[in-house]
Write a protein that holds these residues in place. Structure first.
Motif, mmCIF file in Angstrom:
data_model
loop_
_atom_site.group_PDB
_atom_site.id
_atom_site.type_symbol
_atom_site.label_atom_id
_atom_site.label_comp_id
_atom_site.label_asym_id
_atom_site.label_seq_id
_atom_site.Cartn_x
_atom_site.Cartn_y
_atom_site.Cartn_z
ATOM 1 N N ILE A 1 0.861 -1.176 0.000
ATOM 2 C CA ILE A 1 0.000 0.000 0.000
ATOM 3 C C ILE A 1 0.900 1.230 0.000
ATOM 4 O O ILE A 1 1.798 1.360 0.850
ATOM 5 N N VAL A 2 0.677 2.117 -0.967
ATOM 6 C CA VAL A 2 1.445 3.355 -1.071
ATOM 7 C C VAL A 2 0.473 4.511 -0.897
ATOM 8 O O VAL A 2 -0.497 4.631 -1.645
ATOM 9 N N THR A 3 0.733 5.345 0.089
ATOM 10 C CA THR A 3 -0.068 6.548 0.325
ATOM 11 C C THR A 3 0.787 7.732 -0.079
ATOM 12 O O THR A 3 1.954 7.825 0.317
ATOM 13 N N SER A 4 0.231 8.632 -0.884
ATOM 14 C CA SER A 4 1.018 9.740 -1.421
ATOM 15 C C SER A 4 0.237 11.043 -1.340
ATOM 16 O O SER A 4 -0.967 11.077 -1.583
ATOM 17 N N LYS A 5 0.966 12.110 -1.005
ATOM 18 C CA LYS A 5 0.347 13.444 -0.872
ATOM 19 C C LYS A 5 1.300 14.500 -1.374
ATOM 20 O O LYS A 5 2.448 14.553 -0.972
ATOM 21 N N ASN A 6 0.817 15.321 -2.278
ATOM 22 C CA ASN A 6 1.534 16.481 -2.776
ATOM 23 C C ASN A 6 0.918 17.708 -2.115
ATOM 24 O O ASN A 6 -0.278 17.721 -1.828
ATOM 25 N N ASN A 7 1.707 18.740 -1.897
ATOM 26 C CA ASN A 7 1.181 19.955 -1.261
ATOM 27 C C ASN A 7 -0.039 20.512 -1.984
ATOM 28 O O ASN A 7 -0.949 21.051 -1.362
ATOM 29 N N ASP A 8 -0.060 20.407 -3.311
ATOM 30 C CA ASP A 8 -1.110 21.027 -4.104
ATOM 31 C C ASP A 8 -2.174 20.044 -4.577
ATOM 32 O O ASP A 8 -2.902 20.320 -5.524
ATOM 33 N N ASP A 9 -2.266 18.889 -3.933
ATOM 34 C CA ASP A 9 -3.177 17.858 -4.410
ATOM 35 C C ASP A 9 -3.801 17.123 -3.228
ATOM 36 O O ASP A 9 -3.388 17.285 -2.083
ATOM 37 N N GLU A 10 -4.788 16.289 -3.543
ATOM 38 C CA GLU A 10 -5.412 15.435 -2.539
ATOM 39 C C GLU A 10 -4.462 14.285 -2.193
ATOM 40 O O GLU A 10 -3.497 14.023 -2.903
ATOM 41 N N GLN A 11 -4.753 13.588 -1.126
ATOM 42 C CA GLN A 11 -3.980 12.419 -0.723
ATOM 43 C C GLN A 11 -4.621 11.180 -1.347
ATOM 44 O O GLN A 11 -5.834 11.015 -1.300
ATOM 45 N N TYR A 12 -3.779 10.303 -1.935
ATOM 46 C CA TYR A 12 -4.265 9.101 -2.604
ATOM 47 C C TYR A 12 -3.607 7.853 -2.054
ATOM 48 O O TYR A 12 -2.491 7.911 -1.532
ATOM 49 N N VAL A 13 -4.304 6.723 -2.203
ATOM 50 C CA VAL A 13 -3.794 5.419 -1.776
ATOM 51 C C VAL A 13 -3.786 4.498 -2.988
ATOM 52 O O VAL A 13 -4.801 4.352 -3.677
ATOM 53 N N TRP A 14 -2.620 3.891 -3.244
ATOM 54 C CA TRP A 14 -2.446 2.884 -4.289
ATOM 55 C C TRP A 14 -2.270 1.554 -3.564
ATOM 56 O O TRP A 14 -1.489 1.467 -2.620
#
Length: 85
Positions: A35-48
């Motif tokens: 499971i990879v959780t990723s968040k960019n300052n200018d975007d929503e947080q997503y889970v792969w």
């Protein structure tokens, strides 16, 4: 992440090998699920999430820990690989 989600929604070919490269697959030598959780300052947080069967899911993370920014990788180790904890 936002561009990836837009590509998925548009029906683009987003095969796992093309997106993450061969090195990423080394995780499946010791793990059943990643499971990879990723968040960019200018975007929503997503889970792969994938169990290495050639398919994966990507979803907006509305219930997990807020990362602020960055990436969190979770490996669910195979029973015979627990020595690596």
């Amino acid at each position: 992440t936002k561009a990836f989600m837009e590509a998925v929604q548009a029906g683009a070919d987003v095969s796992m090998i093309g997106q993450f490269g061969v090195g990423f697959y080394s995780a499946y030598l010791v793990a059943d699920k990643v499971i990879v959780t990723s968040k960019n300052n200018d975007d929503e947080q997503y889970v792969w999430e994938s169990s290495a069967g050639g398919s994966f899911t990507v979803r907006r993370d509305t219930s997990g820990e807020d990362l602020g920014r960055g990436t969190k990788i979770q490996l669910f180790l195979k029973e015979d690989q627990l020595e690596f904890l």
